[in-house]
Design a protein around this motif. Structure first.
Motif, PDB file in Angstrom:
ATOM      1  N   ARG A 114       0.900  -1.152   0.142  1.00 45.69           N
ATOM      2  CA  ARG A 114      -0.036  -0.105  -0.048  1.00 45.69           C
ATOM      3  C   ARG A 114       0.916   1.242  -0.049  1.00 45.69           C
ATOM      4  NH1 ARG A 114       0.207  -1.871   5.237  1.00 45.69           N
ATOM      5  NH2 ARG A 114       0.623  -0.231   6.833  1.00 45.69           N
ATOM      6  N   PHE A 115       0.356   2.282  -0.124  1.00 47.79           N
ATOM      7  CA  PHE A 115       0.896   3.746  -0.410  1.00 47.79           C
ATOM      8  C   PHE A 115       0.611   4.268   0.591  1.00 47.79           C
ATOM      9  CE2 PHE A 115       1.373   1.807  -4.637  1.00 47.79           C
ATOM     10  CZ  PHE A 115       2.611   1.636  -4.700  1.00 47.79           C
ATOM     11  N   ARG A 116       1.362   5.478   1.156  1.00 50.35           N
ATOM     12  CA  ARG A 116       1.157   6.620   1.826  1.00 50.35           C
ATOM     13  C   ARG A 116       1.467   7.759   1.253  1.00 50.35           C
ATOM     14  NH1 ARG A 116       2.971   3.918   6.437  1.00 50.35           N
ATOM     15  NH2 ARG A 116       4.464   5.678   6.861  1.00 50.35           N
ATOM     16  N   SER A 117       0.791   8.830   1.136  1.00 53.52           N
ATOM     17  CA  SER A 117       1.287   9.943   0.293  1.00 53.52           C
ATOM     18  C   SER A 117       1.421  11.348   1.198  1.00 53.52           C
ATOM     19  CB  SER A 117       0.748  10.142  -1.067  1.00 53.52           C
ATOM     20  OG  SER A 117      -0.697  10.537  -0.791  1.00 53.52           O
ATOM     21  N   ASN A 118       2.018  12.252   0.970  1.00 53.54           N
ATOM     22  CA  ASN A 118       1.913  13.731   1.526  1.00 53.54           C
ATOM     23  C   ASN A 118       2.519  14.740   0.400  1.00 53.54           C
ATOM     24  OD1 ASN A 118       1.410  15.659   3.505  1.00 53.54           O
ATOM     25  ND2 ASN A 118       3.922  15.633   3.707  1.00 53.54           N
ATOM     26  N   SER A 119       1.767  15.875   0.391  1.00 56.17           N
ATOM     27  CA  SER A 119       2.362  16.718  -0.377  1.00 56.17           C
ATOM     28  C   SER A 119       2.306  18.217   0.247  1.00 56.17           C
ATOM     29  CB  SER A 119       1.259  17.040  -1.593  1.00 56.17           C
ATOM     30  OG  SER A 119       1.726  18.179  -2.540  1.00 56.17           O
ATOM     31  N   GLU A 120       3.469  18.644   0.159  1.00 54.53           N
ATOM     32  CA  GLU A 120       3.685  19.978   1.043  1.00 54.53           C
ATOM     33  C   GLU A 120       4.702  20.905   0.287  1.00 54.53           C
ATOM     34  OE1 GLU A 120       5.141  21.555   5.353  1.00 54.53           O
ATOM     35  OE2 GLU A 120       5.095  19.476   4.990  1.00 54.53           O
ATOM     36  N   ASP A 121       4.137  22.166   0.193  1.00 57.23           N
ATOM     37  CA  ASP A 121       5.046  23.170  -0.724  1.00 57.23           C
ATOM     38  C   ASP A 121       5.404  22.526  -2.130  1.00 57.23           C
ATOM     39  OD1 ASP A 121       4.735  24.927   1.352  1.00 57.23           O
ATOM     40  OD2 ASP A 121       6.440  24.167   2.231  1.00 57.23           O
ATOM     41  N   GLU A 122       4.548  21.717  -2.924  1.00 55.17           N
ATOM     42  CA  GLU A 122       4.678  21.331  -4.186  1.00 55.17           C
ATOM     43  C   GLU A 122       5.858  20.183  -3.821  1.00 55.17           C
ATOM     44  OE1 GLU A 122       5.353  23.484  -7.566  1.00 55.17           O
ATOM     45  OE2 GLU A 122       3.317  24.491  -7.271  1.00 55.17           O
ATOM     46  N   LYS A 123       6.210  19.645  -2.817  1.00 58.53           N
ATOM     47  CA  LYS A 123       7.194  18.531  -2.635  1.00 58.53           C
ATOM     48  C   LYS A 123       5.996  17.133  -2.368  1.00 58.53           C
ATOM     49  CE  LYS A 123      11.190  16.657  -0.084  1.00 58.53           C
ATOM     50  NZ  LYS A 123      11.940  17.206   1.186  1.00 58.53           N
ATOM     51  N   VAL A 124       6.276  16.304  -3.116  1.00 61.08           N
ATOM     52  CA  VAL A 124       5.703  15.223  -2.967  1.00 61.08           C
ATOM     53  C   VAL A 124       6.373  13.906  -2.164  1.00 61.08           C
ATOM     54  CG1 VAL A 124       4.250  13.458  -4.330  1.00 61.08           C
ATOM     55  CG2 VAL A 124       4.409  15.670  -5.105  1.00 61.08           C
ATOM     56  N   THR A 125       5.757  13.178  -1.209  1.00 62.57           N
ATOM     57  CA  THR A 125       6.419  11.822  -0.720  1.00 62.57           C
ATOM     58  C   THR A 125       5.618  11.056  -0.720  1.00 62.57           C
ATOM     59  OG1 THR A 125       7.577  13.575   0.934  1.00 62.57           O
ATOM     60  CG2 THR A 125       7.483  11.367   1.554  1.00 62.57           C
ATOM     61  N   GLU A 139       9.064  -0.744   4.940  1.00 61.84           N
ATOM     62  CA  GLU A 139       8.613   0.498   4.042  1.00 61.84           C
ATOM     63  C   GLU A 139       9.877   1.217   3.752  1.00 61.84           C
ATOM     64  OE1 GLU A 139       7.521   4.097   7.005  1.00 61.84           O
ATOM     65  OE2 GLU A 139       6.146   2.293   6.937  1.00 61.84           O
ATOM     66  N   ASN A 140       9.691   1.952   2.509  1.00 63.42           N
ATOM     67  CA  ASN A 140      10.742   2.886   1.897  1.00 63.42           C
ATOM     68  C   ASN A 140      10.018   4.005   1.405  1.00 63.42           C
ATOM     69  OD1 ASN A 140       9.768   1.388  -0.389  1.00 63.42           O
ATOM     70  ND2 ASN A 140      11.574   1.918  -1.546  1.00 63.42           N
ATOM     71  N   SER A 141      10.673   5.184   1.017  1.00 61.64           N
ATOM     72  CA  SER A 141      10.017   6.457   0.795  1.00 61.64           C
ATOM     73  C   SER A 141      10.892   7.140  -0.301  1.00 61.64           C
ATOM     74  CB  SER A 141       9.644   7.276   2.083  1.00 61.64           C
ATOM     75  OG  SER A 141      10.826   7.761   2.525  1.00 61.64           O
ATOM     76  N   LEU A 142      10.229   8.100  -0.995  1.00 62.59           N
ATOM     77  CA  LEU A 142      10.956   8.737  -2.006  1.00 62.59           C
ATOM     78  C   LEU A 142      10.388  10.112  -2.018  1.00 62.59           C
ATOM     79  CD1 LEU A 142      11.848   6.648  -4.899  1.00 62.59           C
ATOM     80  CD2 LEU A 142      13.686   7.700  -3.499  1.00 62.59           C
ATOM     81  N   SER A 143      10.934  11.032  -2.244  1.00 60.63           N
ATOM     82  CA  SER A 143      10.307  12.473  -2.285  1.00 60.63           C
ATOM     83  C   SER A 143      10.909  13.326  -3.611  1.00 60.63           C
ATOM     84  CB  SER A 143      10.646  13.599  -1.278  1.00 60.63           C
ATOM     85  OG  SER A 143      10.212  12.644   0.303  1.00 60.63           O
ATOM     86  N   ALA A 144      10.124  14.115  -4.292  1.00 67.14           N
ATOM     87  CA  ALA A 144      10.420  14.758  -5.443  1.00 67.14           C
ATOM     88  C   ALA A 144       9.595  15.891  -5.504  1.00 67.14           C
ATOM     89  CB  ALA A 144      10.380  14.096  -6.434  1.00 67.14           C
ATOM     90  N   ALA A 145       9.957  17.175  -6.078  1.00 64.10           N
ATOM     91  CA  ALA A 145       9.210  18.303  -6.586  1.00 64.10           C
ATOM     92  C   ALA A 145       8.117  17.718  -7.440  1.00 64.10           C
ATOM     93  CB  ALA A 145      10.097  19.534  -6.659  1.00 64.10           C
ATOM     94  N   ALA A 146       7.198  18.552  -7.552  1.00 63.00           N
ATOM     95  CA  ALA A 146       6.170  18.543  -8.443  1.00 63.00           C
ATOM     96  C   ALA A 146       6.796  18.635  -9.995  1.00 63.00           C
ATOM     97  CB  ALA A 146       4.977  19.498  -8.382  1.00 63.00           C
ATOM     98  N   ASP A 147       6.243  17.667 -10.833  1.00 65.16           N
ATOM     99  CA  ASP A 147       6.735  17.875 -12.134  1.00 65.16           C
ATOM    100  C   ASP A 147       6.155  18.685 -13.069  1.00 65.16           C
ATOM    101  OD1 ASP A 147       8.066  16.990 -14.776  1.00 65.16           O
ATOM    102  OD2 ASP A 147       6.946  15.180 -15.015  1.00 65.16           O
ATOM    103  N   HIS A 148       6.738  19.876 -13.330  1.00 64.36           N
ATOM    104  CA  HIS A 148       6.225  21.102 -14.142  1.00 64.36           C
ATOM    105  C   HIS A 148       6.568  21.009 -15.486  1.00 64.36           C
ATOM    106  CE1 HIS A 148       3.919  22.987 -10.979  1.00 64.36           C
ATOM    107  NE2 HIS A 148       4.956  22.882  -9.992  1.00 64.36           N
ATOM    108  N   THR A 149       7.222  19.869 -15.863  1.00 63.70           N
ATOM    109  CA  THR A 149       7.624  19.916 -17.425  1.00 63.70           C
ATOM    110  C   THR A 149       6.419  19.629 -18.366  1.00 63.70           C
ATOM    111  OG1 THR A 149       7.771  17.504 -17.395  1.00 63.70           O
ATOM    112  CG2 THR A 149       9.872  18.695 -16.820  1.00 63.70           C
ATOM    113  N   ILE A 158       1.661  17.431  -9.665  1.00 61.90           N
ATOM    114  CA  ILE A 158       1.587  16.673  -8.454  1.00 61.90           C
ATOM    115  C   ILE A 158       1.458  15.338  -8.945  1.00 61.90           C
ATOM    116  CG2 ILE A 158       0.510  16.315  -6.112  1.00 61.90           C
ATOM    117  CD1 ILE A 158       0.303  19.381  -6.078  1.00 61.90           C
ATOM    118  N   GLY A 159       0.272  14.958  -9.594  1.00 55.39           N
ATOM    119  CA  GLY A 159      -0.107  13.706 -10.137  1.00 55.39           C
ATOM    120  C   GLY A 159       0.957  13.014 -10.641  1.00 55.39           C
ATOM    121  N   SER A 160       1.597  13.466 -11.557  1.00 50.59           N
ATOM    122  CA  SER A 160       2.705  13.101 -12.281  1.00 50.59           C
ATOM    123  C   SER A 160       3.794  12.537 -11.439  1.00 50.59           C
ATOM    124  CB  SER A 160       3.280  14.007 -13.420  1.00 50.59           C
ATOM    125  OG  SER A 160       4.467  13.549 -14.324  1.00 50.59           O
ATOM    126  N   THR A 161       4.279  13.332 -10.397  1.00 52.59           N
ATOM    127  CA  THR A 161       5.338  12.975  -9.724  1.00 52.59           C
ATOM    128  C   THR A 161       4.799  12.020  -8.708  1.00 52.59           C
ATOM    129  OG1 THR A 161       6.254  14.941  -9.851  1.00 52.59           O
ATOM    130  CG2 THR A 161       6.887  13.724  -7.838  1.00 52.59           C
TER     131      THR A 161
END
Length: 246
Positions: A114-125, A139-149, A158-161
């Motif tokens: 399963r996944f848990r998610s969080n978005s704060e200041d356009e940073k998606v985790t 569990e393991n996690s990754l974070s990245a900024a929203a993909d505005h390409t 946000i959805g893309s990331t």
């Protein structure tokens, strides 16, 4: 055979039978015995802790055995989706395709994700949790900024990331391999990023204070104009992740 020898063998056999019949001592049996004796609260607390640690260790071993068995059965994931960056095209594995491919194998061994998610200041985790029916989970996690390409709006960025990180964390947690099919190899082979993409990449590197030489070494290229088109998105995600930390 002498009488003494027969007696020794008989005694040894009796002791072996007694050992086989002796109940196995476990933290739970110790706790039960302590309750019967009316042990004090301190002793009971220690035995309860021992029992919980023992159960946790058993669950961890069951988890690792199940994961190893499942991974031995999971097939390579086909890259069935086509994405475009400018005029370039590349193939990638779809999250739904990954789920269809690995779901039955995981279920056979009592595993689920399963996944848990969080978005704060356009940073998606994204946090990917792999759990086993006996109770252990990792569990393991990754974070990245929203993909505005491209021409994405804020929600699409946000959805893309989000979907990208879900795929990456799940693949990392299970050690999944993905392979291009023949069409995918033909679509991406030999193609490099465009001039516009090169300018975009260099601007992002300068924006986040990235080290150009380190990135060149990572991608094993001599100049960013040589970056394969299929790895452009990976470079953006890496740099945007750094941007989210600075």
């Amino acid at each position: 055979m002498t009488s003494a020898l027969r007696h020794r063998r008989s005694s040894a056999g009796s002791r072996l039978t007694e050992l086989r019949r002796a109940p196995t001592i476990t933290p739970l049996s110790l706790l039960s015995s302590a309750l019967d004796r009316g042990a004090d609260e301190h002793v009971l607390s220690q035995l309860i802790g021992l029992h919980e640690r023992s159960r946790g260790e058993e669950a961890r071993r069951s988890f690792e055995a199940a994961l190893a068995a499942a991974k031995a059965e999971l097939p390579v994931i086909a890259k069935t989706q086509i994405a475009s960056i400018g005029s370039k095209h590349y193939r990638h594995e779809d999250l739904a395709e990954i789920a269809r491919t690995i779901g039955p194998g995981l279920a056979r061994h009592g595993l689920a994700y399963r996944f848990r998610s969080n978005s704060e200041d356009e940073k998606v985790t994204i946090v990917c949790v792999i759990s086993h029916r006996d109770g252990h989970s990792e569990e393991n996690s990754l974070s990245a900024a929203a993909d505005h390409t491209g021409e994405k709006n804020a929600i699409q960025a946000i959805g893309s990331t989000l979907t990208y990180l879900q795929r990456m964390t799940l693949k990392a947690a299970l050690g999944l391999a993905a392979a291009d099919d023949d069409d995918g190899k033909a679509a991406g082979a030999g193609e490099t990023i465009t001039r516009q993409q090169t300018r975009e990449l260099l601007a992002l590197i300068d924006d986040v204070g990235g080290e150009r030489e380190a990135l060149l070494r990572f991608f094993k290229i001599n100049a960013f104009t040589e970056l394969p088109a299929r790895r452009f998105r990976q470079a953006l995600v890496m740099l945007n992740a750094r941007k989210g930390r600075v």
